[in-house]
Design an enzyme around this catalytic site. Structure first.
Site, PDB file in Angstrom:
ATOM      1  N   ASP A   1      15.672  14.167  13.259  1.00  0.00           N
ATOM      2  CA  ASP A   1      14.941  14.912  12.237  1.00  0.00           C
ATOM      3  C   ASP A   1      15.798  16.097  11.802  1.00  0.00           C
ATOM      4  OD1 ASP A   1      11.892  15.222  11.222  1.00  0.00           O
ATOM      5  OD2 ASP A   1      12.779  17.195  11.517  1.00  0.00           O
ATOM      6  N   ILE A   2      15.857  16.346  10.495  1.00  0.00           N
ATOM      7  CA  ILE A   2      16.630  17.479   9.977  1.00  0.00           C
ATOM      8  C   ILE A   2      15.896  18.776  10.323  1.00  0.00           C
ATOM      9  CG2 ILE A   2      17.539  18.604   7.910  1.00  0.00           C
ATOM     10  CD1 ILE A   2      17.801  15.852   6.643  1.00  0.00           C
TER      11      ILE A   2
ATOM     12  N   GLU B   1      12.179  13.645   6.255  1.00  0.00           N
ATOM     13  CA  GLU B   1      13.515  14.030   6.715  1.00  0.00           C
ATOM     14  C   GLU B   1      13.846  13.406   8.067  1.00  0.00           C
ATOM     15  OE1 GLU B   1      10.771  17.547   7.857  1.00  0.00           O
ATOM     16  OE2 GLU B   1      10.881  15.971   6.330  1.00  0.00           O
TER      17      GLU B   1
ATOM     18  N   ASP C   1      16.900  16.713  -2.022  1.00  0.00           N
ATOM     19  CA  ASP C   1      17.199  15.284  -2.126  1.00  0.00           C
ATOM     20  C   ASP C   1      18.683  15.019  -1.893  1.00  0.00           C
ATOM     21  OD1 ASP C   1      14.563  14.760  -2.652  1.00  0.00           O
ATOM     22  OD2 ASP C   1      14.828  14.431  -4.808  1.00  0.00           O
TER      23      ASP C   1
ATOM     24  N   ASN D   1      14.124  23.174   1.549  1.00  0.00           N
ATOM     25  CA  ASN D   1      13.538  22.875   0.236  1.00  0.00           C
ATOM     26  C   ASN D   1      12.996  24.136  -0.425  1.00  0.00           C
ATOM     27  OD1 ASN D   1      13.913  20.133  -0.346  1.00  0.00           O
ATOM     28  ND2 ASN D   1      12.231  19.507   0.965  1.00  0.00           N
TER      29      ASN D   1
END
Length: 311
Positions: A178-179, A222, A195, A186
């Site tokens: 997971d980021i 993500e 994106d 964002n």
């Protein structure tokens, strides 16, 4: 009212369909419409027997079509057959033969009569449709944003590899990642940059030096996932750590990341040799818990679990 046979012949020879007749005992053409020359280039008088019909057929179609038509004719069954017919210039045309079996008063096969139809355009349309269907099917298993495999494809691959591991007794490893602080990314940089970030991460990890049978997909949002068949715990740890370092090496700026100003990922990983009583969903949940633990322990790290198969 009687109609002169010449009228029938004129009608037959004015259609695009090519009429023909074969005598069953001699296996020779007693008639074939002159339109055959316009379609295939072979003159009508060159069609002597069924050998000419068979020899002017694509080699890949010949055995299938000839065997089918002979069997159906012997049994007195009307039938149809599609095949590629050779033209006099060496190209091929798709033909559909519609065959009617005529019997004599004793019920024996007397002759075959039928029509040849040029279905080349129809076949080309069918092939284009099949190609389009395959393309759509491929797209349905691809993530529209990143271009890597999607959740639907992961579900299919994970299920297949789980069953294979159960049968082979080989270990199966799973990596979930997971980021870190992606919502904050964002919020600061906007969804277009977000994106682009997802695309860069996906491209970096999709080329993470995987073996041909390893699998990588975007799981959602993500979050990404890797399925590593025939991979023991040590190799799975190495792969997970390689992914973590690869993302760091991209040097994607993230001013709102806690403790660092570059984008990072957290990973949960696990290995199992699944037994008959083990469930893939249970193993996936266990690896997902390790991902959560990596987040809770400060992010930008790998937390691993060894899953023990039930006897």
């Amino acid at each position: 009212m009687e109609v002169d046979s010449n009228v029938y012949q004129t009608l037959l020879e004015s259609t695009k369909a090519i009429p023909w007749k074969i005598d069953w005992k001699s296996m020779r053409f007693s008639y074939i419409g002159p339109q055959i020359q316009d379609l295939l280039g072979w003159s009508a008088d060159s069609w002597i027997g069924v050998e000419d019909w068979a020899n002017r057929m694509h080699p890949d179609d010949r055995d299938r079509v000839v065997n089918f038509c002979v069997a159906q004719s012997q049994n007195g069954v009307d039938h149809e057959a599609d095949y590629r017919a050779l033209t006099s210039n060496g190209s091929y045309v798709w033909i559909r033969d519609v065959v009617h079996v005529k019997r004599n008063g004793s019920g024996e096969v007397e002759s075959l009569v039928g029509f040849m139809f040029d279905i080349t355009e129809r076949k080309q349309n069918e092939e284009q449709l099949l190609a389009l269907q395959k393309e759509l099917e491929t797209l349905s298993f691809r993530d529209g944003l990143t271009g890597v495999a999607n959740r639907r494809m992961f579900d299919a691959v994970f299920s297949k590899e789980w069953t294979a591991a159960q049968h082979s007794g080989e270990p199966l490893s799973l990596v979930l990642l997971d980021i870190d602080f992606f919502k904050q990314y964002n919020d600061r940089y906007g969804h277009i940059r977000g994106d682009d970030c997802l695309k860069r991460v996906a491209q970096a990890l999709d080329g993470a030096g995987k073996r041909p049978h390893d699998f990588f997909a975007r799981y959602g949002g993500e979050e990404f996932v890797m399925v590593l068949p025939q991979t023991d715990a040590a190799a799975a740890r190495q792969m997970a750590e390689r992914c973590r370092i690869l993302v760091l090496s991209e040097r994607i700026a993230h001013e709102d990341a806690v403790g660092s100003k570059v984008l990072s990922i957290s990973l949960g990983a696990g290995t199992i040799t699944p037994g008959s009583s083990d469930a893939p969903d249970t193993f996936f949940h266990l690896v997902d818990q390790r991902l959560y633990a990596a987040k809770m322990q400060g992010r930008n790290r790998v937390v691993f679990t060894d899953a023990v198969a039930q006897p």
